[in-house]
Design a protein around this motif. Structure first.
Motif, PDB file in Angstrom:
ATOM      1  N   VAL A 121       0.837  -1.198   0.000  1.00 25.65           N
ATOM      2  CA  VAL A 121       0.000   0.000   0.000  1.00 25.65           C
ATOM      3  C   VAL A 121       0.873   1.249   0.000  1.00 25.65           C
ATOM      4  O   VAL A 121       0.600   2.200  -0.715  1.00 25.65           O
ATOM      5  CB  VAL A 121      -0.971  -0.002   1.208  1.00 25.65           C
ATOM      6  CG1 VAL A 121      -1.664   1.340   1.359  1.00 25.65           C
ATOM      7  CG2 VAL A 121      -1.994  -1.106   1.050  1.00 25.65           C
ATOM      8  N   THR A 122       1.955   1.256   0.782  1.00 23.38           N
ATOM      9  CA  THR A 122       2.795   2.452   0.844  1.00 23.38           C
ATOM     10  C   THR A 122       3.513   2.707  -0.473  1.00 23.38           C
ATOM     11  O   THR A 122       3.879   3.841  -0.757  1.00 23.38           O
ATOM     12  CB  THR A 122       3.822   2.364   1.995  1.00 23.38           C
ATOM     13  OG1 THR A 122       4.585   1.158   1.852  1.00 23.38           O
ATOM     14  CG2 THR A 122       3.128   2.389   3.337  1.00 23.38           C
ATOM     15  N   ASP A 123       3.716   1.682  -1.301  1.00 20.00           N
ATOM     16  CA  ASP A 123       4.321   1.886  -2.618  1.00 20.00           C
ATOM     17  C   ASP A 123       3.396   2.692  -3.527  1.00 20.00           C
ATOM     18  O   ASP A 123       3.858   3.329  -4.467  1.00 20.00           O
ATOM     19  CB  ASP A 123       4.621   0.546  -3.307  1.00 20.00           C
ATOM     20  CG  ASP A 123       5.704  -0.233  -2.601  1.00 20.00           C
ATOM     21  OD1 ASP A 123       6.552   0.384  -1.924  1.00 20.00           O
ATOM     22  OD2 ASP A 123       5.696  -1.467  -2.729  1.00 20.00           O
ATOM     23  N   LEU A 124       2.088   2.653  -3.281  1.00 21.63           N
ATOM     24  CA  LEU A 124       1.126   3.318  -4.132  1.00 21.63           C
ATOM     25  C   LEU A 124       0.765   4.720  -3.652  1.00 21.63           C
ATOM     26  O   LEU A 124      -0.010   5.406  -4.283  1.00 21.63           O
ATOM     27  CB  LEU A 124      -0.146   2.472  -4.223  1.00 21.63           C
ATOM     28  CG  LEU A 124       0.046   1.034  -4.713  1.00 21.63           C
ATOM     29  CD1 LEU A 124      -1.258   0.264  -4.596  1.00 21.63           C
ATOM     30  CD2 LEU A 124       0.558   1.014  -6.125  1.00 21.63           C
TER      31      LEU A 124
ATOM     32  N   ALA B   2      -0.972  17.555  -0.709  1.00 18.39           N
ATOM     33  CA  ALA B   2      -1.829  16.612  -1.439  1.00 18.39           C
ATOM     34  C   ALA B   2      -1.256  15.212  -1.281  1.00 18.39           C
ATOM     35  O   ALA B   2      -0.056  15.038  -1.049  1.00 18.39           O
ATOM     36  CB  ALA B   2      -1.909  16.979  -2.920  1.00 18.39           C
ATOM     37  N   VAL B   3      -2.134  14.229  -1.427  1.00 19.34           N
ATOM     38  CA  VAL B   3      -1.728  12.826  -1.375  1.00 19.34           C
ATOM     39  C   VAL B   3      -2.474  12.099  -2.480  1.00 19.34           C
ATOM     40  O   VAL B   3      -3.673  12.333  -2.692  1.00 19.34           O
ATOM     41  CB  VAL B   3      -2.063  12.188  -0.004  1.00 19.34           C
ATOM     42  CG1 VAL B   3      -1.744  10.698  -0.003  1.00 19.34           C
ATOM     43  CG2 VAL B   3      -1.324  12.892   1.125  1.00 19.34           C
ATOM     44  N   THR B   4      -1.762  11.228  -3.186  1.00 22.04           N
ATOM     45  CA  THR B   4      -2.429  10.354  -4.153  1.00 22.04           C
ATOM     46  C   THR B   4      -2.230   8.911  -3.715  1.00 22.04           C
ATOM     47  O   THR B   4      -1.208   8.554  -3.112  1.00 22.04           O
ATOM     48  CB  THR B   4      -1.889  10.549  -5.581  1.00 22.04           C
ATOM     49  OG1 THR B   4      -0.503  10.226  -5.623  1.00 22.04           O
ATOM     50  CG2 THR B   4      -2.112  11.975  -6.070  1.00 22.04           C
ATOM     51  N   HIS B   5      -3.228   8.103  -4.016  1.00 22.78           N
ATOM     52  CA  HIS B   5      -3.166   6.674  -3.706  1.00 22.78           C
ATOM     53  C   HIS B   5      -3.974   5.913  -4.741  1.00 22.78           C
ATOM     54  O   HIS B   5      -5.169   6.179  -4.925  1.00 22.78           O
ATOM     55  CB  HIS B   5      -3.712   6.401  -2.301  1.00 22.78           C
ATOM     56  CG  HIS B   5      -3.794   4.944  -1.981  1.00 22.78           C
ATOM     57  ND1 HIS B   5      -4.972   4.244  -2.021  1.00 22.78           N
ATOM     58  CD2 HIS B   5      -2.821   4.058  -1.668  1.00 22.78           C
ATOM     59  CE1 HIS B   5      -4.736   2.976  -1.722  1.00 22.78           C
ATOM     60  NE2 HIS B   5      -3.439   2.838  -1.503  1.00 22.78           N
TER      61      HIS B   5
ATOM     62  N   ILE C 299     -12.316  20.871   0.192  1.00 27.21           N
ATOM     63  CA  ILE C 299     -11.643  19.572   0.239  1.00 27.21           C
ATOM     64  C   ILE C 299     -11.994  18.885  -1.074  1.00 27.21           C
ATOM     65  O   ILE C 299     -13.181  18.782  -1.433  1.00 27.21           O
ATOM     66  CB  ILE C 299     -12.129  18.740   1.440  1.00 27.21           C
ATOM     67  CG1 ILE C 299     -11.840  19.499   2.738  1.00 27.21           C
ATOM     68  CG2 ILE C 299     -11.494  17.361   1.416  1.00 27.21           C
ATOM     69  CD1 ILE C 299     -12.580  18.959   3.938  1.00 27.21           C
ATOM     70  N   MET C 300     -10.980  18.433  -1.808  1.00 27.87           N
ATOM     71  CA  MET C 300     -11.185  17.879  -3.134  1.00 27.87           C
ATOM     72  C   MET C 300     -10.649  16.453  -3.239  1.00 27.87           C
ATOM     73  O   MET C 300      -9.597  16.142  -2.688  1.00 27.87           O
ATOM     74  CB  MET C 300     -10.511  18.758  -4.190  1.00 27.87           C
ATOM     75  CG  MET C 300     -11.069  20.167  -4.228  1.00 27.87           C
ATOM     76  SD  MET C 300     -10.403  21.130  -5.590  1.00 27.87           S
ATOM     77  CE  MET C 300     -11.492  22.557  -5.542  1.00 27.87           C
ATOM     78  N   VAL C 301     -11.405  15.633  -3.938  1.00 27.66           N
ATOM     79  CA  VAL C 301     -11.002  14.265  -4.262  1.00 27.66           C
ATOM     80  C   VAL C 301     -11.099  14.132  -5.776  1.00 27.66           C
ATOM     81  O   VAL C 301     -12.113  14.526  -6.378  1.00 27.66           O
ATOM     82  CB  VAL C 301     -11.936  13.233  -3.574  1.00 27.66           C
ATOM     83  CG1 VAL C 301     -11.521  11.812  -3.931  1.00 27.66           C
ATOM     84  CG2 VAL C 301     -11.941  13.437  -2.051  1.00 27.66           C
ATOM     85  N   CYS C 302     -10.040  13.594  -6.389  1.00 25.80           N
ATOM     86  CA  CYS C 302     -10.008  13.530  -7.855  1.00 25.80           C
ATOM     87  C   CYS C 302      -9.365  12.237  -8.333  1.00 25.80           C
ATOM     88  O   CYS C 302      -8.662  11.566  -7.590  1.00 25.80           O
ATOM     89  CB  CYS C 302      -9.211  14.725  -8.409  1.00 25.80           C
ATOM     90  SG  CYS C 302      -7.494  14.755  -7.864  1.00 25.80           S
TER      91      CYS C 302
END
Length: 123
Positions: free
Chosen positions: A4-7, A20-23, A117-120
């Motif tokens: 999970v941490t790799d992504l 920002a964070v992407t996963h 707050i945004m999710v994309c």
């Protein structure tokens, strides 16, 4: 083997959080008007500043406003709902807008008139 941490990719890592964070193809971030916050600006002007920053942040994480999935809009004063909506409507014109919620809540600075707050989806 991926974990999970790799992504997870973090942008603008600071002492308290990341900008920002992407996963796994989804990006998450909060955005505010330009700091230091100018309380003399209208909610519409602060919303324009905020959405300009959002465009930059979306590009930074490999997305765009046309890839927004959900936006939560926080206003400390719902009397500013109409003028913020006018700026929002202009910003999302020409795209299929994301799911959205707007509510009233205290913000971290008394000079801030809007936060989102945004999710994309990301690349």
């Amino acid at each position: 083997m991926n974990t999970v941490t790799d992504l997870i990719e973090r942008f603008g890592i600071g002492k308290r959080g990341s900008s920002a964070v992407t996963h796994n193809g989804t990006g998450y971030f909060a955005v505010t008007p330009q700091a230091p916050y100018d309380g003399s600006l209208s909610a519409a002007d602060q919303a324009r500043q905020l959405l300009d920053k959002a465009d930059l942040r979306l590009a930074e994480i490999g997305s765009g406003k046309d890839r927004l999935l959900f936006v939560a809009i926080i206003l400390p004063d719902m009397a500013n709902y109409g003028e913020m909506n006018a700026v929002w409507d202009e910003w999302v014109a020409g795209i299929a807008p994301p799911a959205r919620a707007c509510f009233s809540g205290a913000l971290a600075s008394p000079y801030m008139k809007v936060e989102m707050i945004m999710v994309c989806a990301t690349n």
